[in-house]
Scaffold this motif. Sequence first.
Motif, PDB file in Angstrom:
ATOM      1  N   ALA A   1       1.214  -1.566  -0.064  1.00  7.24           N
ATOM      2  CA  ALA A   1       0.017  -0.090  -0.030  1.00  7.24           C
ATOM      3  C   ALA A   1       0.845   1.153   0.106  1.00  7.24           C
ATOM      4  CB  ALA A   1      -0.833  -0.162   0.872  1.00  7.24           C
ATOM      5  N   PRO A   2       0.290   2.417  -0.499  1.00  2.20           N
ATOM      6  CA  PRO A   2       1.898   3.802  -0.635  1.00  2.20           C
ATOM      7  C   PRO A   2       1.188   3.850   0.131  1.00  2.20           C
ATOM      8  CG  PRO A   2      -1.025   3.246  -2.646  1.00  2.20           C
ATOM      9  CD  PRO A   2      -0.805   2.119  -1.683  1.00  2.20           C
ATOM     10  N   GLY A   3       2.579   4.832   0.879  1.00  2.00           N
ATOM     11  CA  GLY A   3       2.693   5.314   2.180  1.00  2.00           C
ATOM     12  C   GLY A   3       3.244   4.739   3.261  1.00  2.00           C
ATOM     13  N   MET A   4       3.382   5.289   4.417  1.00  2.00           N
ATOM     14  CA  MET A   4       3.955   4.833   6.094  1.00  2.00           C
ATOM     15  C   MET A   4       3.494   6.070   6.842  1.00  2.00           C
ATOM     16  SD  MET A   4       8.240   3.540   7.008  1.00  2.00           S
ATOM     17  CE  MET A   4       8.310   5.768   7.065  1.00  2.00           C
ATOM     18  N   VAL A   5       3.211   5.452   7.908  1.00  2.00           N
ATOM     19  CA  VAL A   5       2.671   5.616   8.790  1.00  2.00           C
ATOM     20  C   VAL A   5       4.122   5.565  10.143  1.00  2.00           C
ATOM     21  CG1 VAL A   5       1.567   5.394  11.246  1.00  2.00           C
ATOM     22  CG2 VAL A   5       0.465   5.134   9.110  1.00  2.00           C
ATOM     23  N   ASP A   6       4.334   7.157   9.983  1.00  2.00           N
ATOM     24  CA  ASP A   6       5.884   7.410  10.666  1.00  2.00           C
ATOM     25  C   ASP A   6       5.020   7.633  11.713  1.00  2.00           C
ATOM     26  OD1 ASP A   6       7.772   7.542  11.833  1.00  2.00           O
ATOM     27  OD2 ASP A   6       8.790   7.847   9.445  1.00  2.00           O
ATOM     28  N   VAL A   7       5.474   7.356  13.402  1.00  2.60           N
ATOM     29  CA  VAL A   7       5.587   8.337  14.297  1.00  2.60           C
ATOM     30  C   VAL A   7       6.541   8.455  14.498  1.00  2.60           C
ATOM     31  CG1 VAL A   7       4.552   8.590  16.750  1.00  2.60           C
ATOM     32  CG2 VAL A   7       3.169   7.955  14.766  1.00  2.60           C
ATOM     33  N   TRP A   8       7.416   9.798  14.911  1.00  2.00           N
ATOM     34  CA  TRP A   8       8.630   9.250  15.595  1.00  2.00           C
ATOM     35  C   TRP A   8       8.348  10.925  16.494  1.00  2.00           C
ATOM     36  CZ3 TRP A   8      13.187  10.283  11.037  1.00  2.00           C
ATOM     37  CH2 TRP A   8      14.429   9.532  11.924  1.00  2.00           C
ATOM     38  N   PRO A   9       8.350  10.783  17.821  1.00  2.00           N
ATOM     39  CA  PRO A   9       8.921  11.976  18.736  1.00  2.00           C
ATOM     40  C   PRO A   9      10.071  12.403  19.195  1.00  2.00           C
ATOM     41  CG  PRO A   9       7.873  10.111  19.881  1.00  2.00           C
ATOM     42  CD  PRO A   9       7.922   9.644  18.339  1.00  2.00           C
ATOM     43  N   GLU A  10      10.662  11.653  18.744  1.00  2.49           N
ATOM     44  CA  GLU A  10      12.167  12.358  19.259  1.00  2.49           C
ATOM     45  C   GLU A  10      13.099  11.394  18.519  1.00  2.49           C
ATOM     46  OE1 GLU A  10      15.307  12.016  23.535  1.00  2.49           O
ATOM     47  OE2 GLU A  10      13.270  11.083  23.803  1.00  2.49           O
ATOM     48  N   ARG A  11      13.525  12.106  17.718  1.00  2.00           N
ATOM     49  CA  ARG A  11      14.857  11.449  17.317  1.00  2.00           C
ATOM     50  C   ARG A  11      16.578  11.580  17.913  1.00  2.00           C
ATOM     51  NH1 ARG A  11      15.892  13.611  10.862  1.00  2.00           N
ATOM     52  NH2 ARG A  11      17.259  11.810   9.660  1.00  2.00           N
ATOM     53  N   THR A  12      16.963  10.593  17.682  1.00  2.00           N
ATOM     54  CA  THR A  12      18.267  10.082  17.525  1.00  2.00           C
ATOM     55  C   THR A  12      20.224  11.295  17.256  1.00  2.00           C
ATOM     56  OG1 THR A  12      17.717   8.598  18.474  1.00  2.00           O
ATOM     57  CG2 THR A  12      19.935   9.007  18.243  1.00  2.00           C
ATOM     58  N   VAL A  13      20.404  12.159  17.757  1.00  2.00           N
ATOM     59  CA  VAL A  13      21.151  12.621  16.870  1.00  2.00           C
ATOM     60  C   VAL A  13      22.803  12.693  17.441  1.00  2.00           C
ATOM     61  CG1 VAL A  13      22.110  15.262  16.792  1.00  2.00           C
ATOM     62  CG2 VAL A  13      20.302  14.884  17.015  1.00  2.00           C
ATOM     63  N   ALA A  14      23.540  11.863  16.792  1.00  2.00           N
ATOM     64  CA  ALA A  14      24.880  11.617  16.856  1.00  2.00           C
ATOM     65  C   ALA A  14      25.348  12.789  17.560  1.00  2.00           C
ATOM     66  CB  ALA A  14      25.731  11.397  15.603  1.00  2.00           C
ATOM     67  N   PRO A  15      26.436  12.811  19.053  1.00  2.00           N
ATOM     68  CA  PRO A  15      27.211  14.011  19.341  1.00  2.00           C
ATOM     69  C   PRO A  15      28.390  14.285  18.108  1.00  2.00           C
ATOM     70  CG  PRO A  15      27.790  12.006  19.869  1.00  2.00           C
ATOM     71  CD  PRO A  15      26.875  11.617  19.476  1.00  2.00           C
ATOM     72  N   GLU A  16      28.573  15.484  18.396  1.00  2.00           N
ATOM     73  CA  GLU A  16      30.083  16.217  17.869  1.00  2.00           C
ATOM     74  C   GLU A  16      30.877  16.090  18.568  1.00  2.00           C
ATOM     75  OE1 GLU A  16      31.262  20.021  16.232  1.00  2.00           O
ATOM     76  OE2 GLU A  16      29.846  19.651  14.394  1.00  2.00           O
ATOM     77  N   LEU A  17      32.624  15.500  18.404  1.00  2.00           N
ATOM     78  CA  LEU A  17      32.973  15.060  19.498  1.00  2.00           C
ATOM     79  C   LEU A  17      34.829  15.421  18.244  1.00  2.00           C
ATOM     80  CD1 LEU A  17      32.731  11.471  19.965  1.00  2.00           C
ATOM     81  CD2 LEU A  17      31.930  13.014  21.126  1.00  2.00           C
ATOM     82  N   ARG A  18      35.723  16.014  19.466  1.00  2.00           N
ATOM     83  CA  ARG A  18      36.841  16.869  18.846  1.00  2.00           C
ATOM     84  C   ARG A  18      37.715  15.413  19.286  1.00  2.00           C
ATOM     85  NH1 ARG A  18      39.360  20.208  21.668  1.00  2.00           N
ATOM     86  NH2 ARG A  18      39.836  21.606  20.150  1.00  2.00           N
ATOM     87  N   MET A  19      38.969  14.904  18.855  1.00  2.00           N
ATOM     88  CA  MET A  19      39.526  14.160  18.400  1.00  2.00           C
ATOM     89  C   MET A  19      41.131  14.862  19.109  1.00  2.00           C
ATOM     90  SD  MET A  19      40.723  10.621  17.001  1.00  2.00           S
ATOM     91  CE  MET A  19      41.984   9.793  17.628  1.00  2.00           C
ATOM     92  N   ARG A  20      41.664  15.386  19.688  1.00  2.00           N
ATOM     93  CA  ARG A  20      43.027  15.749  19.637  1.00  2.00           C
ATOM     94  C   ARG A  20      44.207  15.165  19.671  1.00  2.00           C
ATOM     95  NH1 ARG A  20      41.304  18.339  25.626  1.00  2.00           N
ATOM     96  NH2 ARG A  20      41.205  16.325  25.015  1.00  2.00           N
ATOM     97  N   MET A  21      44.451  15.211  18.316  1.00  2.00           N
ATOM     98  CA  MET A  21      45.703  14.347  18.400  1.00  2.00           C
ATOM     99  C   MET A  21      46.855  13.983  18.971  1.00  2.00           C
ATOM    100  SD  MET A  21      44.970  12.317  15.988  1.00  2.00           S
ATOM    101  CE  MET A  21      45.917  11.833  15.661  1.00  2.00           C
TER     102      MET A  21
END
Length: 819
Positions: free
Chosen positions: A405-425
Amino acid sequence: MKVSLKWLSELVDVPADLKELCDRLDLTGTGVEGVDTVGQALDRVVTAQVVSMEPHPDSDHMQVCMVDVGAHHQDEDGRPVPLQVVCGAQNFKAGDHVVTALEGAVLPGDFKIKKSKKRGVVSYGMNCSASELGLNSDHEGIMILPDDAPIGVPFAEYQGLADTVLDLEITPNRPDCLSMAGMAREVGAMYRVPVTYPLHELQEDASLDSAESQVSVKIADSGRCRRYTARVIDDVKVGPSPQWLAERITAAGARPVNNVVDVTNYILFLFGQPLHAFDFHTVAGSDGRADVSVRPATEGEELTTLDGEKRRLMPDMTVIAASGRAVALAGVMGGLDTEISEGTTKVLLEAATFDRSHTSRTSRNLGLISESSLRYERTVDDNPIADYAAMAAALIAEVTGGSVAPGMVDVWPERTVAPELRMRMERFRRMIGASISVEEAADILERLDCQVSQTEEGVLTVVPPTCRPDLAREIDLYEEVLRLWGMDRVQPSLPASPGRVGSRTPAQLLRDKVNTALRATGLNETVTYSLADVADMQRLRMQGEGWGAPVELLNPMSADQGAMRQTLMGGLLRSVAYNQNHGVPNVQLYEVGTVFAAREGSKRPRERQKVAGVLAGCMAEASWNASACAFDFFDAKGAVEALLRELAVAKARFRALDADAAPHLQPGRAAEVLAGGTVLGWVGELHPLAVAAFDAQPAVAAFELDLAALSSVSRPAREYRDVPVFPEVSIDVAFVVNEDVTHERLEQCLSSAGGKLLDGVRLFDVYRDERRLGAGRKSMAYALTYRAADRTLTSEEVEKAHARLVKKVCGATGAEVRA
């Protein structure tokens, strides 16, 4: 997790050297617990052709078939002849090519093929269905092969089932590796090779009502469900899966069920995304719509799960509900009354992610662990769910002939967001002790699907993929780069420690001396289990006061390891029995270890370090000039004396033990070891009943000493005595005493009576003769040595001192001097 190398090689180039791959996986943190060669399970299963078939003389549904299996069945002259097989299937005819399991074959499920009689007719094998071969769930009839199939070829070879499956240990912090795609990404990063993922293009049927018009989804608590999607597939025909799909499911360690369920399992094993398929009509209401809600279970709510068990739910558990009733345990298992069956024509496909803590508690409280719950417990990424649901819907439509069937029911109240990390060589290099360039580090992280950029000199900005929840801190990036670069490549170096001097502790020094002394006596060190049978103390006859109460385990791994050991003797006797039962009669072992005893009113048991030894058999085998001499009490006593001498223990002595004080030892061959007033332990020959209780052969001489007591009486060095300058005078004397007078008593009297001039006492003979000495009497002869440290003794001094000694000893012990 089971990883099929045949499947994995379709996603990434797998090295040909299996051992090198396993070693590399181990080094990068993915332990290889086992390697299984698939296809060996179908040994003695071959392709065949039905030559003839006749009705069974005593059955209206079975056939007596003559089956050509090639060279696998021959006559006396070595010529191939057909094999007689009785078969109850009705879907084949003479001339068909089939699959036959020969006598001795073992089919999946540990089903063994044997020569048997079926209503009086002998059958020498079995014609197999696809389900009996573990290929799919089709058991309606035997498997029919193409007309050009060869005869007498191993079925695994013909079907291309040969595969190598790795059993991997995936740590809880790596949920991304619980999938074939995740392992392909890992192997690709390890070997710097590209990774490709299979794609199935979704074709929606615009003539059908949209998914949104047929399904509604409500999430009552976003803390329990981060995202929930639903798709609808109509006009499906449920049946066995195609061979390629069944093979994939089997290789992953699961059992093929049907084409719909197998697709959901395929996506789970491929991408690590659990899916669930509902029979749409069982969750839809009277209006034809499915109103789905994700909510906490109500107190006392019940659900019959797919395994047929009715389960009572609690509010801490999350359920999928439709039309007001629970139809599935979120993240764990679906309900029985909404499962996909042969009559299903419309599917509601769920793809979601549920809270790890609620899933874990639900799974363990109900004792219901599934492939889905294992992944949800470790976190499932909510970002790619829509893609996986689309691919699953496309596959279901493909293998069932249905329409999406066309379409998709999508309930997404909270999305996972990746952290931004600093790597000091620079900090990274100092911490790991290796020089890795910025380019190398960036390349490794990019191969792990991280987004990497360099915003300032020597610093990388890294955004890890959302499927890697373990990459949350800078130090996590260090670990990733190091494990793929190769921890084995880091050159070992000692840490700087200016001004520090290391030394061994007194306990370590004592243990070294114990090991040195006992090895010098001919004993070999061994290590036995700290866990023991609760009944060991009873077997050893060591029950009673002084031994303490056993520390029993709440959840023992086995019945014979239900408590912590109270003595080292049980493990040592098992070692003696093991050696004796394997043809090694002469056993000399010792162990240094901890024993445990419960204490009343205390949560923690008392732990003590002990050293124990056993001697069984002989020191050496009989030879042409010497007979074998079995170990006895004095050999064990000699080992203890050598140990006490090495530890410079002063005033060491042995006191006889009676049967009541030491029921575990042979009466008359048991002694307590003391140093002054400190009890160090015991030595003696173990009671034959105690030895027999451990299936060992007597006699066994043994000892057990307390290390803390030894430490308290040992000295760092022996007292120095210079080489004698003045000569000694030796006199032999024999005392006739009663039987109850011990050598220890006589030696004490001699030493006390001899004073400073008596330099040595040595017993060299014990003689008994009722006629000459009298009943209950014995003669004990001693060699006495007199010496003065500052002069040469005269004969008058020696005679006077000796006469005084004899008088005192006779008066103290009732002895008589034997002429």
